[in-house]
Design a protein around this motif. Sequence first.
Motif, short mmCIF file in Angstrom:
data_model
loop_
_atom_site.label_atom_id
_atom_site.label_comp_id
_atom_site.label_asym_id
_atom_site.label_seq_id
_atom_site.Cartn_x
_atom_site.Cartn_y
_atom_site.Cartn_z
N GLY A 150 0.83 -1.21 0.00
CA GLY A 150 0.00 0.00 0.00
C GLY A 150 0.86 1.25 0.00
N GLY A 163 6.51 -4.67 11.68
CA GLY A 163 6.91 -4.02 12.91
C GLY A 163 5.99 -2.87 13.28
N ILE A 197 5.48 3.13 11.35
CA ILE A 197 4.78 3.48 10.11
C ILE A 197 5.75 3.77 8.98
CG2 ILE A 197 3.09 5.04 9.07
CD1 ILE A 197 2.05 3.19 11.29
C1 4FV Z 1 3.82 -1.48 7.25
C2 4FV Z 1 4.34 -2.08 8.39
C3 4FV Z 1 3.59 -0.04 7.06
C4 4FV Z 1 1.28 2.15 6.34
C5 4FV Z 1 0.70 3.20 5.46
C6 4FV Z 1 2.29 1.93 4.22
C7 4FV Z 1 2.54 1.71 5.67
C8 4FV Z 1 1.42 3.12 4.13
N1 4FV Z 1 3.58 -2.46 6.35
N2 4FV Z 1 4.42 -3.44 8.15
N3 4FV Z 1 4.75 -1.51 9.53
N4 4FV Z 1 2.86 0.31 5.95
O1 4FV Z 1 3.99 0.78 7.88
O2 4FV Z 1 3.97 -3.62 6.93
O3 4FV Z 1 0.47 2.93 3.12
#
Ligand code: 4FV
Length: 251
Positions: A113, A134, A137
């Motif tokens: 995403g 983890g 963000i």
């Molecule tokens: C994330 C994590 C992560 C969140 C909003 C992508 C983001 C943006 N994915 N483990 N921690 N994703 O932070 O897998 O779209």
Amino acid sequence: MQFDIITLFPEMFSALNYGIVGRAKKQDLLSLRFWNPRDFVQDKQQGRVDDRPYGGGPGMVMQVQPLRDAINKAKQADDTAAKIIYLSPQGRLIKQADIQRFAEQPKIILIAGRYEGIDERVISNDIDEEWSIGDYILSGGELAAMVMIDAIVRLLPGALGDPTSAINESFSDSLDGLLDYPHYTRPVIDSNGQAVPEVLINGDHEAIRRWRLMQSLGRTYLKRPDLLTNRSLNPEEAVLLQKFLECSKEK
Ligand code: 4FV
């Protein structure tokens, strides 16, 4: 193993062309296929893959249609059953045991995403599992997807020069959820005059095995006691941990 990745930035995955994963790609132990939701935008005028969130608030959300069409294309690209995974902070935290399970899959579709995230209807209708690398963000799921691919590929037969190296490492079966023991290599005395532990150069493999297990237990106790909460110690381990703590007290 087949990886299909739904991403707005396929070029980012060139980072996987190096080291163990890069070699595994050359050995066709894995193949990567990319699907960019931007190529599936129907509303050419609007031409966007994202839009403002219903209910207001900051940032943008990735729309259902381009994502869903990209996922369906990835599913139909061959007749191999795929596990469809969305990487997000709302997912379950990935552990080595999960990576071992993923490595048994013939095909995984990974959704990376961007923006604030993706429309919830894709999560509830189009994916099998939601995982997080983890509690922090990222600006996109691409790095998380690459972390997962790297950890999985290392477990594919033939990926590591010496297959035993995947067995004897942190969280692996043999260390059974413990942290790794310390590693040393030449020279035996370094520029600070610090020597390699004697036991490692005496060739007594049983003594080396016990020393390494003692180090793994002690370091796990000191650095990651949470890893010991639901792990019972067998009698040998209990004695070795005690010995480690006595030695570290004396230091
Ligand atoms: C994330 C994590 C992560 C969140 C909003 C992508 C983001 C943006 N994915 N483990 N921690 N994703 O932070 O897998 O779209």
